[in-house]
Scaffold this active site. Structure first.
Site, mmCIF file in Angstrom:
data_model
loop_
_atom_site.group_PDB
_atom_site.id
_atom_site.type_symbol
_atom_site.label_atom_id
_atom_site.label_comp_id
_atom_site.label_asym_id
_atom_site.label_seq_id
_atom_site.Cartn_x
_atom_site.Cartn_y
_atom_site.Cartn_z
ATOM 1 N N THR A 15 0.840 -1.208 0.000
ATOM 2 C CA THR A 15 0.000 0.000 0.000
ATOM 3 C C THR A 15 0.873 1.256 0.000
ATOM 4 O O THR A 15 0.701 2.152 -0.824
ATOM 5 C CB THR A 15 -0.893 0.021 1.268
ATOM 6 N N LYS A 107 8.013 1.436 10.913
ATOM 7 C CA LYS A 107 7.825 1.764 12.328
ATOM 8 C C LYS A 107 8.391 0.672 13.236
ATOM 9 O O LYS A 107 9.086 0.950 14.209
ATOM 10 C CB LYS A 107 6.329 1.918 12.613
ATOM 11 N N VAL A 134 6.557 8.061 11.728
ATOM 12 C CA VAL A 134 6.237 8.698 13.022
ATOM 13 C C VAL A 134 4.830 9.267 13.061
ATOM 14 O O VAL A 134 4.614 10.355 13.607
ATOM 15 C CB VAL A 134 7.249 9.803 13.393
ATOM 16 N N GLU A 189 -3.177 -1.752 9.285
ATOM 17 C CA GLU A 189 -1.973 -2.489 8.872
ATOM 18 C C GLU A 189 -2.412 -3.757 8.147
ATOM 19 O O GLU A 189 -3.554 -4.194 8.272
ATOM 20 C CB GLU A 189 -1.149 -2.882 10.099
ATOM 21 N N LYS A 204 5.284 3.527 17.405
ATOM 22 C CA LYS A 204 5.418 4.969 17.145
ATOM 23 C C LYS A 204 5.869 5.709 18.407
ATOM 24 O O LYS A 204 6.719 6.593 18.347
ATOM 25 C CB LYS A 204 4.099 5.530 16.631
HETATM 26 N N1 HSE Z 1 -2.228 1.434 10.561
HETATM 27 C C1 HSE Z 1 -1.676 2.680 10.906
HETATM 28 C C2 HSE Z 1 -2.746 3.511 11.600
HETATM 29 C C3 HSE Z 1 -1.181 3.360 9.658
HETATM 30 O O1 HSE Z 1 -3.908 3.110 11.602
HETATM 31 O O2 HSE Z 1 -2.419 4.533 12.153
HETATM 32 C C4 HSE Z 1 -0.297 4.541 9.890
HETATM 33 O O3 HSE Z 1 0.876 4.200 10.573
#
Ligand code: HSE
Length: 428
Positions: A15, A107, A134, A189, A204
């Site tokens: 993606t 990340k 981040v 994700e 993060k």
């Molecule tokens: N899956 C992550 C979220 C994507 O929902 O924030 C961005 O890092």
């Protein structure tokens, strides 16, 4: 070759990768006119080539062989968007050793080995961009870099969880329905468990607190809970008590040790972080010298992430800093058992005389002060039935609270597992 000529190799075409390829191709003219920047995508390396991907990267070479990028002397910039620790880490280290600039959105890798990669980039004098790793709150990187006195941070760092909690709150939607919608919108994700169990937020927070406090914080150091257990009942009870439930990453540093945690918690409904809706991310920063501050931004999705990579490309070509501290201090990170909090406890209790007294007795035994109790009025018609009961406590030690919950769960008048959430009246 002019510094502005970037010859790029990309690892990964999921993606994020396909968004980056699309943006580089679409925005080439603007990059040239606005920044005098000539960007050429030379090669893309994937694990497996599927025919529908060939036209996406053309005319760049699409290959499964990492050497196509790593051994190409002309490629001066590597973008890593495959995710995971291996082989991403090895590709990045090899690229840096070959004096290639690196931009990553990874990340999990930075949360585990960030400092090792930062140090390698400094050693080899390469640009190491990680804005895409981040959250959507990339402007905070400049803020962190230009501040020497950040003491606390608290934020919403996962768009998927915030989307789910907002949908539950505003539309009364069940957790699983809201998750399906977040996945369909491309926010989650590949494995959405990482979103909802708090791991993505912890990744993060590890990177963000390492930079905020200039001391390595790894994901494994961060006490982490997800939002899997949050029910519509909790959202409703929280609202009645004047709170909203948010999945937060919270970290603080007093100069001697660091406290870092990720969990769903009740925050006052008028708190700025409570106002974040849908896929938004937000952070509140407490800075001894500069005072409080904050940022908010869309937090997930193909284009916000792709745009973060593009911004690193622009930064790199302008010789801007990468926001990596020159040296780290090494402070210990507190364990959850050493922390204190206010708590929200929801139990399913038999509706009969003396129940509240029994529960209050357990709290008394553990020296925990009760601040409020909530029961529904229609319990009047449910004598002898199992009904929800919510208790908010005053600040208590985590150890005492865990013992009290275990004791309460073992009472015959309590059915099933209790739900324990923290209440964050103020973050610092
Ligand atoms: N899956 C992550 C979220 C994507 O929902 O924030 C961005 O890092």
């Amino acid at each position: 070759m002019a510094k502005q000529d970037l010859i790029i190799g990309i690892f990964g075409l999921g993606t994020v990768g396909s968004g980056v390829v699309e943006l580089i191709q679409q925005q080439a003219n603007r990059l040239q006119s606005k920044y005098g920047l000539k960007v050429t995508l030379k090669a893309v390396v994937v694990r497996k080539i599927s025919p529908d991907r060939v036209s996406l990267t053309s005319p760049a070479v699409l290959s499964t062989d990492p050497a196509i990028i790593l051994e190409d002397k002309e490629i001066n910039t590597v973008i890593e968007v495959i995710g995971g620790i291996h082989p991403a880490k090895e590709y990045i280290l090899r690229a840096l050793q070959s004096h290639k600039n690196v931009i990553t959105a990874n990340k999990a890798l930075l949360a585990e080995c960030g400092v090792e990669l930062f140090e390698a980039a400094l050693r080899h004098k390469c640009y190491f961009g990680f804005r895409a790793a981040v959250t959507g709150l990339q402007d905070m990187l400049e803020r962190f870099y230009s501040s020497i006195s950040i003491t606390n941070i608290a934020g919403v760092f996962n768009g998927t969880c915030n989307y789910i909690l907002t949908d539950m709150e505003e539309k009364g939607e069940e957790f699983s329905e809201a998750l399906k919608k977040a996945q369909a919108a491309g926010y989650a994700e590949q494995d959405p468990t990482l979103d909802i169990n708090g791991q993505d937020t912890a990744d993060k927070l590890a990177i963000i607190s390492t930079l905020a406090f200039n001391s390595p914080v790894q994901r494994k150091d961060i006490y982490t809970e997800g939002i899997e257990r949050i029910s519509l009942d909790d959202i409703r009870f929280a609202r009645e008590l004047g709170y909203k439930i948010k999945l937060l990453g919270i970290a603080g540093c007093d100069g001697k040790e660091i406290e870092a945690k990720v969990y769903p918690c009740l925050i006052p409904a008028d708190n700025i972080l409570a106002s974040l809706k849908g896929v938004e991310n937000g952070i509140q920063i407490d800075d001894e010298l500069r005072g409080p501050g904050g940022f908010k931004a869309p937090g997930a999705g193909k284009y916000p992430t792709g745009n973060a990579v593009l911004f690193d490309i622009i930064n790199l070509s302008n010789d801007n800093p990468t926001y990596i501290p020159k040296e780290f201090v090494y402070l210990p990170v507190k364990k959850i058992e050493q922390m204190k909090n206010q708590y929200y406890l929801r139990v399913a209790a038999v509706n009969q005389p003396g129940v509240l007294a029994r529960i209050a007795g357990v709290f008394q035994l553990h020296d925990i002060n009760i601040l409020s109790v909530l029961q529904e009025r229609d319990n009047k018609d449910k004598r002898g039935e199992v009904v929800p009961l919510v208790i908010i406590t005053d600040t208590a030690g985590e150890k005492s609270m865990q013992k009290a919950v275990a004791d309460i769960e073992s009472l015959a008048i309590i059915k099933g597992q209790a739900t324990l959430l923290r209440v964050e009246e103020r973050f610092w």
